[in-house]
Write an enzyme that holds these catalytic residues in place. Sequence first.
Site, PDB file in Angstrom:
ATOM      1  CG  HIS A   1      -5.515  -1.991   0.754  1.00 43.98           C
ATOM      2  ND1 HIS A   1      -5.182  -1.347  -0.553  1.00 43.98           N
ATOM      3  CD2 HIS A   1      -5.053  -2.119   1.669  1.00 43.98           C
ATOM      4  CE1 HIS A   1      -4.429  -0.813   0.063  1.00 43.98           C
ATOM      5  NE2 HIS A   1      -4.544  -1.023   1.133  1.00 43.98           N
TER       6      HIS A   1
ATOM      7  CB  SER B   1      -0.624   0.079   1.021  1.00 44.16           C
ATOM      8  OG  SER B   1      -1.426   0.822   0.899  1.00 44.16           O
TER       9      SER B   1
ATOM     10  CG  ASP C   1      -6.709  -1.910  -3.136  1.00 42.57           C
ATOM     11  OD1 ASP C   1      -7.745  -1.211  -2.194  1.00 42.57           O
ATOM     12  OD2 ASP C   1      -5.931  -2.115  -3.102  1.00 42.57           O
TER      13      ASP C   1
END
Length: 786
Positions: A754, A634, A719
Amino acid sequence: GFRLRSSVAVAAGGGLAVAALLWWRRRRLHIQACEKGQSSRGPIAYKTDHTVIFGAVKGEERGESAMLNTKALVDPYFWMRDDARENKRVLEHLRKENEHTEALTAKLKDFQRALFAELKSHTQETDNSAPYPCKGWNYYTKSVKGLGYEIHARSPCKGGAEEEVIVLDENEIAAANTQTSQTSVADVKVSPSQDMVAYVVDYKGDELYDIVVKQIGAGTGSTVVEKVAETIEWGCDDAHLYYLKLDSKCRPFQAWRHTCGADGSGGDELLYEENDELFWLGLSKTLDGQYMVIISASTDTSEVWCVDLQESGGVGKAAVLMPRKENTYYEVDHRLGYWYIITNYDGNANNCLRVVPSVGGSTLSDRWLPLRLCPTSEDEDGAAVFGDGTDTAPGSTMVSRLVCFKDFVVVEGRQGGYTKVWAIEMDESRYPIVGDGMDDRDGTRPQALSWHEVNFNTEACECGLSVNAEFDTVNVRLAFSSMAVPPSVVDYNVRNQNGTVIKQKSVPNYDKALYETRRIEVKAYDGAIVPVSLVYRKDLVTVGTPAPLHLYGYGSYGLCMDPSFSVKRLPMLNRGMIYAIAHIRGGQEMGRAWYDQGKCMQKQNTFTDFIACAEALHEGGWSEPSLTSIEGRSGGGLLMGCVVNMRPDLFKVAIAGVPFVDVMTTMCDASIPLVVGDWPEFGNPNEARYFNYMRQYSPIDNVIAQDYPAILVLAGLHDPRVAYWEPMKWVATLREHKTDDAPLLLKVDIEAGHFSASDRYQYLNELAFELSFVFDQLGLEGTTPG
């Protein structure tokens, strides 16, 4: 010394012409492969120029200081963005990427299976969590061999295990989901009567949750609200649930109260709406059950609204505690008629502790006063407890969270780069203070009898509050672990300062005596001292002799990567690898200033800190570039994208999970989820100064013709935080420009978001895949643990 270096530009003498010829030959082969849509190096994406405008655009949200004289960049892969996730051309290209990844890793299948078995061998497949008491019951979660999800259960505090009651079985919820392989249960809350359970569930990985309510021990429950945020709370009874709704950009912006069993729209009442896109809502209930707390917060400012659950039948209106002030952040808890406040108010950047009456007096910040120790006489005030947070030197004390109990208060924070827990024993008599103007009721305020740091008998650990469900108790439930010590749950008696270990996580086939942890310090390029945490097998690593190294980093949002335990590292450590965490700026390991020095116009400190850590580990004899793998996910994926551009020569292989890499194009577009809220974190490229600064490091915009490490890129189609097209575009850009033959793989989970797989066995499979790729690139393929 971080100018991006082309392999052409650094060639010397006659080698310059040869390097240039090779680059142009690769470029021509790329064009030819693009025409066919294929290449031995992976799928070649077609290009079509799309102009991205930066600055003020009529009819679009571009920020208050957007440039009037706009700028433009060309994005040849903009076509990859499909908000609906339905474009056939996009999905076909993703399919080709997955097929390419599958083909290049086919040789590792047996090794992956062995690694999966190895990871499973360190997992106690049938196990219970530490039970915590609540209203006569002990609650816990349990895992069962062969089942991929948790079971929530309880048994009477005065009974035995044979009286176990299943509260919620996540395996049954997953089995009923016939559409996808993803079932994420994010919040499970038992009602005040202990008869009902409410939970939220996401079936796609897009973080849009449904609220389900069911009777404990009966039925499957019914969905009462759809597509909400992940947090729920019961009110003062079984009739009311509080929850947060999301706007079109997945921002929690409305707080609602649902009346269970009501029909139609009358069953839901809007309590608060946040219209400023910089602010997100959070929801919690004070441990004493007195208030429902709604917090609206940006990165540096907050405002708290509360509903008194003990008045108006528990269905009162929300009232603001203290109206927001720019750059003033505060969080609260409540006990015995007073708010206890953690805040940066009045220049306390590392936060301080304040108290104010919850009724009968003003709650404005000018009435917030320090919590003091009981004075030794009536003529003086006692010393303030966490009264000053103005010292922002790296490693100075920072308080970050508190929880109030009937007879004590527990505070979490940091000191010297480590997490800390402090306990404050309260004086029930509340020593009278005359004339301070704080409370007109009786001229008194709460006093602290004493306070102390909780000693976990180890410095290099992660510690904090665990699950605490009872306000009136003599013990606080805490948890701690280190990079070598599995997590332990402790009941800590504040008064006698004794702790009892309730449970230590069972890790089969693991002997902690074989492992050693260290913390070293690295000087960054501007002189800052960056800590690095290490763990390794003492019998497999000779200090001073280069060994395979895996270096992890994050460095955004003030999130701390603390030295905790993880089973996923054991296959590395047991093959003689060193696992390292770089505590770089942008995190908050060393205090609030550490975070501020790694955001906005100082963001590049995050990347240069990580590079300095890698160089120091090589120069110190811990490893060398040909033995070094790196990882970030991320915001840490942004880190990976930047450092492989800046210093690809330092690393052999990189894992970039759901990487935020299309910084310029994403951050100029306020229609994309999270973007407006991220402007205070990274900057708004629609403003001139940020346009120029962010363009210097945005990974996609700085890919050049040079050799890169082997790179594995991971993404989830659904995501909502880092859209799939960012890693997709980055891989296409790298494949177009890089001059090496090292593997570049994109693996996209078509059913995930995610946070990867929700089933624990599928998650271990994915870990085995990642580990096999790293081991293969480091020459450890096929090896067995020592």
